[in-house]
Design a protein around this motif. Structure first.
Motif, short mmCIF file in Angstrom:
data_model
loop_
_atom_site.label_atom_id
_atom_site.label_comp_id
_atom_site.label_asym_id
_atom_site.label_seq_id
_atom_site.Cartn_x
_atom_site.Cartn_y
_atom_site.Cartn_z
N GLY A 137 48.40 40.38 61.02
CA GLY A 137 46.95 40.47 61.12
C GLY A 137 46.39 41.43 60.08
N GLU A 138 47.10 42.53 59.86
CA GLU A 138 46.62 43.52 58.89
C GLU A 138 46.67 42.95 57.47
OE1 GLU A 138 49.07 46.79 59.95
OE2 GLU A 138 47.74 47.40 61.57
N CYS A 139 47.78 42.27 57.15
CA CYS A 139 47.87 41.62 55.84
C CYS A 139 46.72 40.63 55.69
CB CYS A 139 49.18 40.85 55.70
SG CYS A 139 50.55 41.86 55.18
N HIS A 140 46.47 39.93 56.78
CA HIS A 140 45.41 38.93 56.75
C HIS A 140 44.06 39.57 56.42
CE1 HIS A 140 42.92 35.58 57.74
NE2 HIS A 140 42.31 36.26 58.67
N LYS A 141 43.82 40.76 57.02
CA LYS A 141 42.55 41.43 56.76
C LYS A 141 42.42 41.79 55.29
CE LYS A 141 42.18 43.48 61.24
NZ LYS A 141 42.78 44.64 61.88
N ILE A 142 43.53 42.27 54.70
CA ILE A 142 43.47 42.66 53.30
C ILE A 142 43.20 41.43 52.43
CG2 ILE A 142 44.85 43.51 51.37
CD1 ILE A 142 46.06 45.51 53.27
N VAL A 143 43.91 40.36 52.72
CA VAL A 143 43.72 39.14 51.92
C VAL A 143 42.29 38.64 52.07
CG1 VAL A 143 44.35 36.71 51.75
CG2 VAL A 143 46.13 38.43 51.87
N THR A 144 41.79 38.63 53.31
CA THR A 144 40.42 38.16 53.52
C THR A 144 39.43 39.02 52.75
OG1 THR A 144 41.10 37.48 55.71
CG2 THR A 144 38.75 37.53 55.29
N ALA B 255 38.97 33.13 65.31
CA ALA B 255 39.18 33.36 66.73
C ALA B 255 40.66 33.63 67.00
CB ALA B 255 38.72 32.16 67.53
N ASP B 256 41.50 33.17 66.11
CA ASP B 256 42.93 33.30 66.37
C ASP B 256 43.64 33.62 65.06
OD1 ASP B 256 45.48 33.13 67.16
OD2 ASP B 256 45.49 30.98 67.53
N ILE B 257 43.62 34.88 64.69
CA ILE B 257 44.09 35.23 63.36
C ILE B 257 45.60 35.12 63.22
CG2 ILE B 257 42.15 36.74 62.81
CD1 ILE B 257 44.07 39.07 63.36
N TYR B 258 46.27 34.83 64.31
CA TYR B 258 47.72 34.74 64.17
C TYR B 258 48.18 33.30 64.03
CZ TYR B 258 46.82 39.26 66.08
OH TYR B 258 46.31 40.50 66.29
N SER B 259 47.23 32.41 63.83
CA SER B 259 47.62 31.02 63.82
C SER B 259 48.31 30.67 62.51
CB SER B 259 46.40 30.15 64.01
OG SER B 259 45.65 30.21 62.83
N HIS B 260 48.97 29.54 62.53
CA HIS B 260 49.77 29.10 61.40
C HIS B 260 48.94 29.02 60.11
CE1 HIS B 260 52.70 26.93 59.11
NE2 HIS B 260 51.90 25.88 59.00
N SER B 261 47.77 28.40 60.17
CA SER B 261 46.99 28.20 58.95
C SER B 261 46.61 29.53 58.28
CB SER B 261 45.70 27.44 59.24
OG SER B 261 46.00 26.26 59.90
N THR B 262 46.16 30.48 59.09
CA THR B 262 45.79 31.76 58.49
C THR B 262 47.02 32.44 57.92
OG1 THR B 262 45.34 32.21 60.79
CG2 THR B 262 43.68 32.84 59.24
N ASN B 263 48.15 32.34 58.63
CA ASN B 263 49.36 32.95 58.10
C ASN B 263 49.73 32.35 56.75
OD1 ASN B 263 49.57 34.46 60.36
ND2 ASN B 263 51.32 33.39 61.24
N VAL B 264 49.69 31.02 56.68
CA VAL B 264 50.06 30.35 55.44
C VAL B 264 49.10 30.77 54.32
CG1 VAL B 264 50.27 28.13 54.29
CG2 VAL B 264 51.17 28.42 56.59
N ALA B 265 47.82 30.85 54.66
CA ALA B 265 46.84 31.29 53.65
C ALA B 265 47.14 32.71 53.20
CB ALA B 265 45.43 31.19 54.22
N THR B 266 47.46 33.57 54.19
CA THR B 266 47.72 34.98 53.86
C THR B 266 48.96 35.12 52.98
OG1 THR B 266 46.73 35.68 55.93
CG2 THR B 266 48.18 37.24 54.85
N TYR B 267 50.08 34.57 53.44
CA TYR B 267 51.31 34.68 52.64
C TYR B 267 51.12 34.02 51.28
CZ TYR B 267 53.54 35.84 57.12
OH TYR B 267 53.87 36.40 58.31
N GLY B 268 50.51 32.84 51.28
CA GLY B 268 50.31 32.10 50.04
C GLY B 268 49.52 32.91 49.03
N THR B 269 48.43 33.53 49.50
CA THR B 269 47.61 34.33 48.60
C THR B 269 48.40 35.51 48.05
OG1 THR B 269 45.76 33.74 50.01
CG2 THR B 269 45.38 35.45 48.37
#
Lengths: 125, 463
Positions: free
Chosen positions: B251-258, B281-295
């Motif tokens: 989730g934290e990585c996701h915040k930085i990427v966002t 609504a669900d930041i741990y979902s597969h799509s956000t993860n893939v977007a985060t790691y991918g970025t």
């Protein structure tokens, strides 16, 4: 741009949520906040309000008159055609957002949210 | 270590669940809510300090479990929020997670993991006052004013020594002092983590736009920053193996990427996409993860356009909603050929849905979505193209998709730790080019991102 004296109406059937959102607004310096427990009560308050409200923040799902119907009623009224309306909901389904946008919702916020998110949305209004 | 008394809040738990949890937290302060009226009065008498964990069960009529979560997440943003039920399956797990629950447990099958999670939360909270996060020195810019404290760890007497105060820079002089003594890391108080994320985002942005340095140098710095982020992810995941910490870091990585994407010219677009795909609504979902790691992978390897990878990541599985659940949940390799066809059609459905929703996307993004199941050796679908005929964004996306599939938590599926997942990815590198389904050059760069120096307690010397 909302000024501190703006007249705000919070509509939610869950009393804790209502209180909390009111608290967030008050903490941000908005003192003139009223509450309604459902769409029909909200419409009664809005309809008889003078001066008119500057912002309506409404939940989507409520047993007695939901948020989208309230929005549509507001938009059909000449006094409230352009009044900022913020829809609060947990169900961020795409078709709902589309419906709300079609009915000219001003902003959309998804539960749960923080005071920061709320204030950010307010700034964009 | 002295025992700190923590607060716990139990709302409407079933009798068995309450009986199970209470002894685990017996030495702490327990707040019980069993009636709807008590729930309402919580706003007037807030629990201070906020509860370490809030447990919610179904024995309370109003508010509903989802309403409970929405309210509690707003009232106690930092508290873990668990839904606990006696029997399985009398809840909709996905729905509950979407509404804000940190996790959902059923006593019938999850007793051990629930015990574990509670113990870990207590241990973590008790240490919080003196808890620090480790930051690689390469992740901190010399002479740049920092908003947070930095401390150095003295292993000999197990102490943290204040090194710089907020508002001060790590000067060249201070840096070289650290290096002279063999330090490769400093520590930042956990409470200031958010400031560090902001700092990292700002740096990612400024380095990616810095025209005064050579592109090689720029790429090297970006790589190091991403590596710094990932090292946290791996360290936490392998030490605690706690689902909650793993998720939190993702989730934290996701915040930085966002934050990073939002600061680019396409930022407004990304916001809309996240909204449209119901991902925040669900930041741990597969799509956000893939977007985060991918970025992150794209930023670190310099391959593909990171913003477009983020877009494609968010949208890549949109069409999955049209695939029957029983096919979606099966292991792909066990599907019959007819079922495989159905499964593979999710790509066409995604493209369809994008058209139907009138999302105007750059062609690069559409291509990436269309090709994310293509394999480098040509064995993928839908077209079976190979090598550099697959766009770099799609090649990155394929790796992050696979990586998340390995590490994500799904019901009935064993999860791999991040280290195990990287090992699995490395195996691909040993294959001949004909057998490798990922771009070996990109894959090697990504695997390399996860190689870190050993824990610093072994490489520091006494000050």
């Amino acid at each position: 741009m909302l000024l501190p004296g703006s007249k705000i109406l919070i509509v939610d059937d869950m009393s804790t949520m209502r209180k909390m959102v009111t608290k967030m607004f008050k903490a941000a310096g908005f003192e003139n906040v009223s509450e309604a427990t459902c769409g029909s009560e909200a419409w009664g308050i809005i309809n008889s309000a003078n001066p008119v409200f500057d912002l309506v923040v409404s939940d989507w799902n409520m047993p007695n008159g939901n948020g989208i119907d309230l929005l549509k009623r507001l938009r059909a009224d000449s006094r409230y055609g352009k009044t900022p309306f913020m829809m609060v909901t947990a169900e961020a389904e795409k078709n709902q957002i589309a419906e709300a946008i079609q009915s000219k919702v001003t902003a959309y916020i998804i539960k749960p949210f923080t005071a920061d998110v709320l204030m950010e949305k307010l700034r964009s209004i | 270590m002295e025992n700190k008394i923590l607060n716990f809040l139990l709302i409407g738990l079933e009798a068995e669940a309450e009986k199970f949890i209470t002894p685990l937290i017996a030495s702490h302060k327990i707040y019980l809510i069993t009636k709807s009226e008590d729930f309402e009065s919580m706003l007037d008498n807030p629990i201070e300090p906020p509860p370490c964990i809030v447990f919610v069960g179904k024995s309370i009529e109003k508010p509903s479990a989802s309403e409970c979560a929405q309210f509690l997440k707003m009232q106690f943003a930092e508290s873990a929020l668990y839904y606990v039920s006696q029997k399985l399956p009398d809840y909709n797990r996905k729905e509950l997670l979407k509404n804000g629950y940190t996790d959902v447990f059923s006593l019938e099958i999850d007793q051990n993991i629930l015990t574990d999670v509670i113990k870990q939360s207590i241990a973590k909270q008790s240490e919080k006052v003196k808890s620090y996060r480790r930051v690689q020195l390469v992740d901190i810019e010399e002479n740049m004013v920092l908003d947070f404290d930095t401390l150095v760890y003295l292993p000999a007497n197990n102490k943290y020594l204040s090194f710089t105060r907020p508002g001060e820079p790590l000067t060249i002089h201070k840096m070289s002092k650290l290096k002279k003594h063999g330090y490769t890391t400093v520590h930042i108080p956990h409470q200031q983590s958010k400031l560090f994320y902001k700092y990292t985002t700002d740096r990612l942005k400024s380095v990616s736009q810095d025209k005064s340095i050579s592109s090689t140098e720029r790429q090297e710095r970006m790589k190091n920053m991403v590596r710094g982020l990932l090292s946290d992810l791996v360290a936490e995941s392998s030490s605690g193996e706690s689902i909650a910490t793993g998720r939190k870091l993702a989730g934290e990585c996701h915040k930085i990427v966002t934050q990073y994407i939002l600061s680019t010219p396409s930022g407004g677009w990304y916001k809309k996409l996240i909204l449209a795909s119901n991902e925040d609504a669900d930041i741990y979902s597969h799509s956000t993860n893939v977007a985060t790691y991918g970025t992150l992978f794209s930023l670190a390897t310099g391959k593909g356009n990171p913003e477009y990878v983020a877009f494609a990541g968010i949208l890549h599985d949109l069409g999955m909603t049209r695939i029957p659940q029983e096919i979606r949940e099966k292991d792909y390799s066990t599907l019959k050929s007819k079922e495989k066809e159905t499964y593979q059609s999710h790509i066409a459905h995604t493209i369809d849905l994008i058209k139907a929703r009138k999302l105007l996307l750059p062609d690069t993004v559409k291509t990436a979505i269309l090709q994310h199941h293509e394999a480098f050796n040509g064995s993928g679908y839908p077209k079976g193209v190979s090598g550099h005929a697959i766009s770099p964004e799609a090649r990155i996306l394929a790796i992050s998709d696979y990586f998340d599939e390995l590490t994500i938590i799904r019901p009935n599926k064993p999860k791999k730790t991040i280290k195990e997942a990287i090992d699995a990815l490395s195996l691909q590198l040993d294959l001949s080019e004909k057998a490798c389904i990922f771009d070996p050059v990109i894959l090697e760069m990504i695997v390399d991102l996860f190689k870190f120096p050993e824990d610093e307690t072994t490489d520091t010397k006494k000050e």
